[in-house]
Design a protein around this motif. Structure first.
Motif, PDB file in Angstrom:
ATOM      1  N   ASP A  83     -37.319 -52.180   2.099  1.00 46.11           N
ATOM      2  CA  ASP A  83     -38.295 -52.444   2.156  1.00 46.11           C
ATOM      3  C   ASP A  83     -39.482 -52.549   0.540  1.00 46.11           C
ATOM      4  N   PRO A  84     -39.418 -55.017   0.157  1.00 46.03           N
ATOM      5  CA  PRO A  84     -38.888 -55.328  -1.077  1.00 46.03           C
ATOM      6  C   PRO A  84     -40.549 -54.303  -1.512  1.00 46.03           C
ATOM      7  N   ASP A  85     -41.550 -54.662  -0.982  1.00 49.02           N
ATOM      8  CA  ASP A  85     -42.910 -54.098  -2.043  1.00 49.02           C
ATOM      9  C   ASP A  85     -42.667 -52.333  -2.446  1.00 49.02           C
ATOM     10  N   LYS A  86     -41.812 -51.550  -1.930  1.00 52.76           N
ATOM     11  CA  LYS A  86     -41.716 -50.848  -3.021  1.00 52.76           C
ATOM     12  C   LYS A  86     -40.394 -50.903  -3.951  1.00 52.76           C
ATOM     13  N   ALA A 109     -40.249 -53.529  -5.491  1.00 49.69           N
ATOM     14  CA  ALA A 109     -40.943 -53.837  -6.374  1.00 49.69           C
ATOM     15  C   ALA A 109     -41.878 -52.763  -7.152  1.00 49.69           C
ATOM     16  N   ARG A 110     -42.845 -52.420  -6.676  1.00 49.81           N
ATOM     17  CA  ARG A 110     -43.324 -50.785  -7.469  1.00 49.81           C
ATOM     18  C   ARG A 110     -42.040 -50.563  -7.962  1.00 49.81           C
ATOM     19  N   LYS A 111     -41.177 -49.730  -8.138  1.00 51.10           N
ATOM     20  CA  LYS A 111     -40.366 -49.106  -8.425  1.00 51.10           C
ATOM     21  C   LYS A 111     -39.704 -50.127 -10.218  1.00 51.10           C
ATOM     22  N   SER A 156     -43.000 -50.188 -11.904  1.00 54.53           N
ATOM     23  CA  SER A 156     -43.076 -48.948 -13.305  1.00 54.53           C
ATOM     24  C   SER A 156     -41.913 -48.328 -14.161  1.00 54.53           C
TER      25      SER A 156
END
Length: 85
Positions: A71-74, A76-78, A81
């Protein structure tokens, strides 16, 4: 028997008293590693090792079966953050 200069210097060098301060300084220059009790306990804890091994095996099976999805969005969020203050 003829004694040359090198032999005289060598004799003086070998007979010179050893300075205790120099010996202590050499001992102090050695690298030293200490592992805390907490780190040793974490390393030896079976519950952490078993959970990690189970997760690794699960991921291996998913990858081999072609079921592992990224999941590229996950990701990127990590990453975001991590760099936020």
């Amino acid at each position: 028997m003829e004694i040359n200069r090198v032999q005289r210097v060598e004799k003086l060098y070998n007979s010179a008293p050893v300075n205790k301060q120099q010996q202590e300084e050499k001992k102090e220059l050695r690298d030293k590693v200490e592992i805390s009790k907490e780190a040793q306990e974490l390393y030896m804890a079976d519950k952490f090792t078993n959970k990690r091994s189970a997760k690794i095996e699960e991921l291996k099976q998913k990858i081999q079966a072609g079921e592992y999805k990224i999941d590229p969005d996950k990701i990127a969020r990590k990453i975001a953050s991590h760099y936020q203050l």
